[in-house]
Scaffold this active site. Sequence first.
Site, PDB file in Angstrom:
ATOM      1  CE1 TYR A   1       0.913   2.776  -7.405  1.00  0.00           C
ATOM      2  CE2 TYR A   1       1.252   1.250  -5.577  1.00  0.00           C
ATOM      3  CZ  TYR A   1       1.739   1.935  -6.677  1.00  0.00           C
ATOM      4  OH  TYR A   1       3.050   1.789  -7.050  1.00  0.00           O
TER       5      TYR A   1
ATOM      6  CG  HIS B   1      -0.648   2.670   6.059  1.00  0.00           C
ATOM      7  ND1 HIS B   1      -0.558   2.975   4.731  1.00  0.00           N
ATOM      8  CD2 HIS B   1      -0.976   3.832   6.660  1.00  0.00           C
ATOM      9  CE1 HIS B   1      -0.822   4.255   4.535  1.00  0.00           C
ATOM     10  NE2 HIS B   1      -1.087   4.797   5.699  1.00  0.00           N
TER      11      HIS B   1
END
Length: 389
Positions: A67, A128
């Site tokens: 986020y 990621h």
Amino acid sequence: GAGGGTPERGEALTASEELLLPIPSLYLANGVEYPLLGLGCASGVRGQHVSLALDLGYRLLDTAQAYHWGYTEDQVGVAVASSGIPRHKIFIQTKLQPQHLGTRNTYAAIKGSMDNLRVDYLDSLLIHFPTCNDCVVKPEGTWKDSWRQMETFYKNETIKCIGVSNFNLKQLDELWELAEVKPHVVQNWMDPFHQDFEVREWCKNHNVVYQAYSSFGTQWKHQKRLSRLPILDSEVLKRIGKKHHKSVFQVVTNWLVALGVSTIPASTREDHLNANLDALHFMLDEEDFKEIAELDGGGPAGQGTSRIEATFRNEMDQHVGLFWISHAGDEVEQGKLFPWDDLVVHTYPNHIFEARLDDGTIVSRHKIKFGKMEQIHRIKMRRKSKDDL
């Protein structure tokens, strides 16, 4: 081969037919269909923008757990749930945040993503980053532990395909060695000035789909502190765009998809979302591909990477030829080096050179590095060196 497709040269399209054209896709090694154009769900993209993209025909959504990097899995989940589109027709990809590397933490993070996205399976999960550079607390484990956990979810069919992002060649080789379930997707930074040729070749050789992020060059803004996207200042891209009556953004999108590279530009505007779809409906020619290939490694126009002085030193007892290998596969001989000769070449980051014996045997391969304006590359017969790929 590709599923779906773009029109052949010369075929006329009516406006209504254009809207119905499928987005081209590839089939992964496991037979799963993977779209070549999707929506990146960061950079200000929120639920309403995801809903708009789905309405326009986008079916691949790329989000992440991070986020703090601008992703909102929960908003993607709401948009998908309220779209009225059957779940199996939407391809949802998310990415494991580096702080969750490990076994138990990866398990919990995957469950958390599925809750956020309101789904009972993920179409794709990528690691990621291989390491966590901004972690306050050290992760529970490594990317290797996470991969094992992802393999379990894959075998249970809770995740349809698995892959990695931001891995270099050494890490990809390590992954290939240890993986019971081989990676299906590699996502890396790729744009006209940073074409990531070696990793794309690795993917081609291992039957892995390559996906580009930052395809319009946002990484140059982040990493090099440029004030605007460098593709906007490229005379080559502007000229190609003018020739085809398309924007430079459309030229880049078309170029990537034509190379079989999946791309996920983020956009919050309807005209941009439509322009990306429209970019699939023309054909670049051979000259265009050649010109774009030559942009690689030269740095963005106007504020580019400076030229680098590379000295190649022959530390062998026989003479060698030095060749520059272009990304199009062409080669240009730079000269011959006698034993302990030096040859100075002015070149740019990411350019590749090969030293060869007279019989064509490759002695060494050298990649010009970013940052060091003067570099020495030693030519000697050996298996590996830090100068080599």
